[in-house]
Write a protein that holds these residues in place. Structure first.
Motif, PDB file in Angstrom:
ATOM      1  N   LYS A 170      82.753 -43.084  -6.923  1.00 63.43           N
ATOM      2  CA  LYS A 170      81.956 -42.489  -5.628  1.00 63.43           C
ATOM      3  C   LYS A 170      82.635 -41.149  -5.456  1.00 63.43           C
ATOM      4  O   LYS A 170      81.822 -39.956  -5.331  1.00 63.43           O
ATOM      5  CB  LYS A 170      82.257 -43.301  -4.391  1.00 63.43           C
ATOM      6  N   ALA A 171      84.029 -40.841  -5.521  1.00 64.44           N
ATOM      7  CA  ALA A 171      84.598 -39.545  -5.115  1.00 64.44           C
ATOM      8  C   ALA A 171      84.205 -38.659  -6.407  1.00 64.44           C
ATOM      9  O   ALA A 171      83.994 -37.529  -6.337  1.00 64.44           O
ATOM     10  CB  ALA A 171      86.019 -39.712  -4.881  1.00 64.44           C
ATOM     11  N   GLY A 172      84.479 -39.211  -7.435  1.00 65.07           N
ATOM     12  CA  GLY A 172      84.147 -38.412  -8.587  1.00 65.07           C
ATOM     13  C   GLY A 172      82.861 -37.818  -9.066  1.00 65.07           C
ATOM     14  O   GLY A 172      82.546 -36.817  -9.294  1.00 65.07           O
ATOM     15  N   LEU A 173      81.800 -38.776  -8.592  1.00 64.17           N
ATOM     16  CA  LEU A 173      80.274 -38.279  -8.537  1.00 64.17           C
ATOM     17  C   LEU A 173      80.111 -37.299  -7.444  1.00 64.17           C
ATOM     18  O   LEU A 173      79.179 -36.441  -7.813  1.00 64.17           O
ATOM     19  CB  LEU A 173      79.524 -39.532  -8.230  1.00 64.17           C
ATOM     20  N   LYS A 174      80.891 -37.299  -6.460  1.00 64.85           N
ATOM     21  CA  LYS A 174      80.513 -36.475  -5.268  1.00 64.85           C
ATOM     22  C   LYS A 174      81.098 -34.996  -5.683  1.00 64.85           C
ATOM     23  O   LYS A 174      80.608 -33.957  -5.619  1.00 64.85           O
ATOM     24  CB  LYS A 174      81.218 -36.871  -4.079  1.00 64.85           C
TER      25      LYS A 174
END
Length: 529
Positions: free
Chosen positions: A520-524
């Motif tokens: 999730k953090a990587g996609l953000k």
């Protein structure tokens, strides 16, 4: 009474006996049957815990602390059943048990022999779940014809004799190679493999044929004729886009129906296609994310099998394809390889090779605000990096790498300092951790106490907790208030490192919170570039 499926392999190793067995188990589960799996490895090591990943790939850890073959990870991920010591057996552990009994005089003066003493012990382990499940699936490692696996095959032959042919069947995994020059698939290796199996008294009921090209009806009939297996029981098993598509491939060939009929079982429910549909949909994600896995075994992906699967599970949960980039921290220019990463993960490991590259990787993730997850040695390197670069403790190290360091920010506990035997003496299996209120860890898990699997000797030295907290690296998880289990940064979008191995608890339909958080953090981060 439980039924038994013996999974054997022939021609070459690494054909996918574990995936094949787990796929059969999944199909039986989808029919409402209770299934468990047992792995038998023919090597003399008591377990793979002291073996190099180059020899054996990843060491999987069970909840009760057994160090096991990586196939147990496949079993857990497919069946969603936690494995234990009873699910893993080696020739070494079996011989050790028999020799210990002999030393205690339990054989009443008898000459201890492979038959019946070793084979009896193997059969005892084959039947570990006999009163608990409908079907036990037993995978015998190695290749038919290897001298090491003969006692296991003999025990399987005896088991079928004792339990009856309606209660024990053999599924043989074999190779049908494609010869490019002749532009033909060749069945002779499969024929010879089945003949080898027959030499030890075992007749296969089903053949799973690993192949690059589709098996024609003519080839199936040929294999059927020469191997005395019904044509419909000659199963084509080509490479799949995902290992999670193998059960669907088998389902389309009625593998479960045939096995249920062979064993005289009764399905308890109709197969729900949701499992198949989930993975079919996962093959067409709308997003993508690039995760760098920085370790010293980058050329040996089996060393990080559970890590890779856990990342993919989290990707499926977020409608994203996860591109895994393996970074060799011993040889690569890590900064160059990390430039395009949306997230960074440092896995576990042992020894000092590649540690400087891991520390450089952590520094890069911290300074460039790239989402970061450190696991086991990854957490220890996180502590070393902060101590050196933020606390001014330039000599800070682990006593594993430098026994004379002035600042042992990572050290052995007093109990570990007295250990002599290396096998099975680490902190292994499930341990609890209490999570601090308001922490990232607490938010990700959604609970105040967790249970995770461990495999390590060295610990974050609690004497340095306060110094590191002053730099923004705080301990957010403790085991019994004594041992730091989780550290995280308060000045970073996603920066967390853990002493345990969360990858072992990840499931396809239930990704682990730490991996889910990283994706999730990587996609953000990717969206905000």
């Amino acid at each position: 009474m439980s039924k038994f499926i013996i999974i054997t392999g022939g021609v070459v190793s690494s054909l996918g006996k574990g995936i094949s067995g787990a796929s059969i188990g999944k199909l039986l589960q989808l029919n409402g049957l209770k299934v468990n799996m047992i792995k038998c490895d023919p090597y003399i090591n008591v377990d793979p815990g002291t073996m190099s990943p180059y020899q054996h790939g990843e060491v999987f850890v069970t909840t009760d602390g057994a160090e096991a073959d990586l196939d147990l990870g496949h079993y857990e991920r497919f069946l969603d059943v936690n494995m234990t010591r009873a699910n893993t057996n080696t020739a070494g552990s079996i011989y050790q048990t028999v020799i210990d009994k002999e030393r205690r005089g339990e054989y009443l003066g008898a000459t201890v022999q492979v038959i019946p003493h070793i084979t009896n012990e193997i059969k005892r382990r084959f039947t570990a779940f006999e009163n608990e499940v409908d079907v036990s699936i037993i995978e015998i490692g190695g290749t038919v014809g290897d001298i090491e696996s003969l006692p296991f095959l003999e025990a399987a032959r005896q088991l079928r004799l004792e339990k009856g042919p309606k209660n024990v069947i053999c599924v043989h995994v074999t190779l049908v190679p494609y010869i490019a020059v002749a532009q033909e698939l060749k069945t002779k290796p499969t024929q010879h493999s089945v003949n080898k199996l027959r030499e030890v008294g075992i007749e296969p009921s089903m053949l799973i044929c690993r192949t690059e090209k589709p098996l024609s009806l003519h080839l199936r009939e040929k294999i059927s004729l020469f191997c005395s297996v019904p044509t419909q029981a000659v199963i084509e098993c080509a490479d799949a886009k995902s290992i999670y598509h193998v059960p669907e491939n088998f389902y389309k060939q009625k593998v479960d129906e045939q096995i249920i009929d062979l064993l005289g079982l009764t399905p308890k429910q109709k197969v729900d296609p949701k499992w198949f549909e989930f993975f079919d949909k996962a093959m067409t994600p709308s997003k993508s994310v690039k995760i760098a896995v920085a370790g010293k075994y980058s050329e040996l992906q089996d060393a990080y099998k559970s890590i890779s699967e856990a990342l993919r599970h989290a990707g499926m949960n977020n409608d994203a394809k996860v591109e895994i980039v393996f970074v060799n921290t011993e040889k690569d220019n890590v900064e160059e390889k990390l430039k395009t990463a949306d997230g960074i993960l440092i896995p576990g490991g042992f020894g000092g090779r590649g540690v400087d590259g891991k520390i450089a990787t952590i520094k890069y993730a911290r300074e460039h605000k790239i989402p970061f997850l450190g696991i086991c040695l990854g957490m220890q390197c996180t502590v070393i990096e902060a101590a050196r670069n933020l606390c001014g403790l330039h000599d800070a190290n682990s006593t594993e790498f430098d026994p004379t360091t002035k600042d042992p920010v990572v050290d052995l506990t007093p109990q570990q300092k007295n250990v002599v035997y290396k096998g099975g003496t680490m902190r292994l299996g499930n341990y609890t951790a209490d999570l601090e209120e308001g922490s990232l860890a607490r938010k990700l898990y959604g609970k105040d106490q967790i249970v995770e699997r461990h495999r390590h000797r060295y610990e974050f030295n609690p004497a340095y907790v306060k110094q590191l907290r002053d730099t923004g690296l705080k301990v957010s998880g403790w085991h019994e208030g004594v041992l730091p289990e989780i550290v995280e940064r308060t000045d970073h979008p996603y920066f967390i490192a853990v002493q345990f191995h969360p990858e072992f608890g990840s499931r396809p339909l239930r990704p682990h919170p730490l991996f889910d958080g990283l994706i999730k953090a990587g996609l953000k981060r990717k969206e905000n570039k």
